[in-house]
Design a protein around this motif. Structure first.
Motif, short mmCIF file in Angstrom:
data_model
loop_
_atom_site.label_atom_id
_atom_site.label_comp_id
_atom_site.label_asym_id
_atom_site.label_seq_id
_atom_site.Cartn_x
_atom_site.Cartn_y
_atom_site.Cartn_z
N CYS A 24 29.47 -47.44 90.85
CA CYS A 24 29.99 -46.08 90.67
C CYS A 24 31.39 -46.11 90.09
O CYS A 24 31.73 -45.27 89.27
N ARG A 25 32.19 -47.07 90.50
CA ARG A 25 33.55 -47.16 89.95
C ARG A 25 33.53 -47.55 88.48
O ARG A 25 34.45 -47.21 87.74
N MET A 26 32.49 -48.23 88.03
CA MET A 26 32.38 -48.57 86.61
C MET A 26 31.84 -47.40 85.80
O MET A 26 32.33 -47.13 84.70
N ILE A 27 30.85 -46.70 86.31
CA ILE A 27 30.22 -45.61 85.57
C ILE A 27 31.18 -44.44 85.40
O ILE A 27 31.23 -43.84 84.33
N LEU A 68 25.18 -34.82 79.61
CA LEU A 68 24.60 -35.92 80.38
C LEU A 68 25.68 -36.88 80.88
O LEU A 68 25.64 -37.33 82.03
N PHE A 69 26.64 -37.20 80.03
CA PHE A 69 27.75 -38.05 80.46
C PHE A 69 28.57 -37.37 81.56
O PHE A 69 29.05 -38.04 82.48
N LEU A 70 28.73 -36.06 81.46
CA LEU A 70 29.45 -35.33 82.50
C LEU A 70 28.70 -35.40 83.83
O LEU A 70 29.31 -35.60 84.89
N ILE A 71 27.38 -35.26 83.80
CA ILE A 71 26.58 -35.37 85.02
C ILE A 71 26.71 -36.78 85.60
O ILE A 71 26.86 -36.94 86.82
N LEU A 74 30.22 -36.98 87.22
CA LEU A 74 30.34 -36.24 88.47
C LEU A 74 29.52 -36.86 89.59
O LEU A 74 30.00 -36.96 90.73
N SER A 75 28.31 -37.31 89.30
CA SER A 75 27.51 -37.93 90.36
C SER A 75 28.13 -39.25 90.80
O SER A 75 28.11 -39.58 91.98
N SER A 76 28.70 -40.00 89.89
CA SER A 76 29.39 -41.23 90.25
C SER A 76 30.63 -40.93 91.09
O SER A 76 30.91 -41.61 92.08
N TYR A 77 31.38 -39.92 90.71
CA TYR A 77 32.57 -39.53 91.47
C TYR A 77 32.20 -39.10 92.88
O TYR A 77 32.82 -39.53 93.86
N PHE A 78 31.18 -38.25 93.00
CA PHE A 78 30.79 -37.78 94.33
C PHE A 78 30.16 -38.90 95.16
O PHE A 78 30.27 -38.89 96.39
N HIS A 89 23.33 -43.90 97.66
CA HIS A 89 22.28 -44.47 96.82
C HIS A 89 21.62 -43.40 95.95
O HIS A 89 21.30 -43.65 94.79
N TRP A 90 21.43 -42.22 96.50
CA TRP A 90 20.82 -41.13 95.75
C TRP A 90 21.70 -40.73 94.57
O TRP A 90 21.24 -40.60 93.43
N LEU A 91 22.99 -40.54 94.82
CA LEU A 91 23.92 -40.16 93.76
C LEU A 91 24.09 -41.29 92.75
O LEU A 91 24.24 -41.05 91.54
N GLU A 92 24.05 -42.53 93.22
CA GLU A 92 24.16 -43.65 92.31
C GLU A 92 22.96 -43.71 91.37
O GLU A 92 23.12 -44.00 90.19
N ARG A 93 21.77 -43.43 91.87
CA ARG A 93 20.58 -43.42 91.01
C ARG A 93 20.68 -42.33 89.95
O ARG A 93 20.29 -42.53 88.80
#
Length: 119
Positions: A24-27, A68-71, A74-78, A89-93
């Motif tokens: 997540c920190r990379m994405i 898509l990049f914004l999604i 945001l999902s990586s941040y959350f 795991h759900w947000l990471e997927r």
């Protein structure tokens, strides 16, 4: 302490959570930078196509790509902000899937731009 899981299993679980956080920190920064790349390409594409008086669908693809990049961002941040492993795991997927889809769409848009400018 949880006696149901042996120490080796607990260690693997901690390593997996740490790996998920690193992903997540990379994405997050990469995807947010790619939003800027998409917006820059849209601007350059409009200038170029205005000068050549041509139309293309690439700017529409890049707009969808930026979303898509914004999604993914945001999902990586959350995912970094949540407490539960399951939600992480759900947000990471979601971050992984949208990031891969956005990269594929960006590649397709680049092919369309290259083709339309070289005609």
């Amino acid at each position: 302490m949880d006696d149901r899981n042996p120490p080796a299993q607990r260690g693997r679980n901690r390593a997996r959570i740490a790996l998920d956080e690193r992903t997540c920190r990379m994405i997050c920064p990469i995807a947010s930078a790619m939003v800027g790349v998409c917006l820059t390409r849209i601007g350059l594409l409009h200038v170029t196509l205005t000068l050549r008086a041509r139309q293309t669908v690439a700017d529409d693809l890049l707009s969808i790509d930026a979303l898509l990049f914004l999604i993914a961002t945001l999902s990586s941040y959350f995912a970094l902000r949540v407490q539960g492993t399951r939600r992480l795991h759900w947000l990471e997927r979601i971050a992984d899937a949208t990031f891969i889809a956005a990269m594929l769409l960006l590649t397709a848009a680049c092919f369309i731009i290259t083709y339309s400018l070289n005609r």
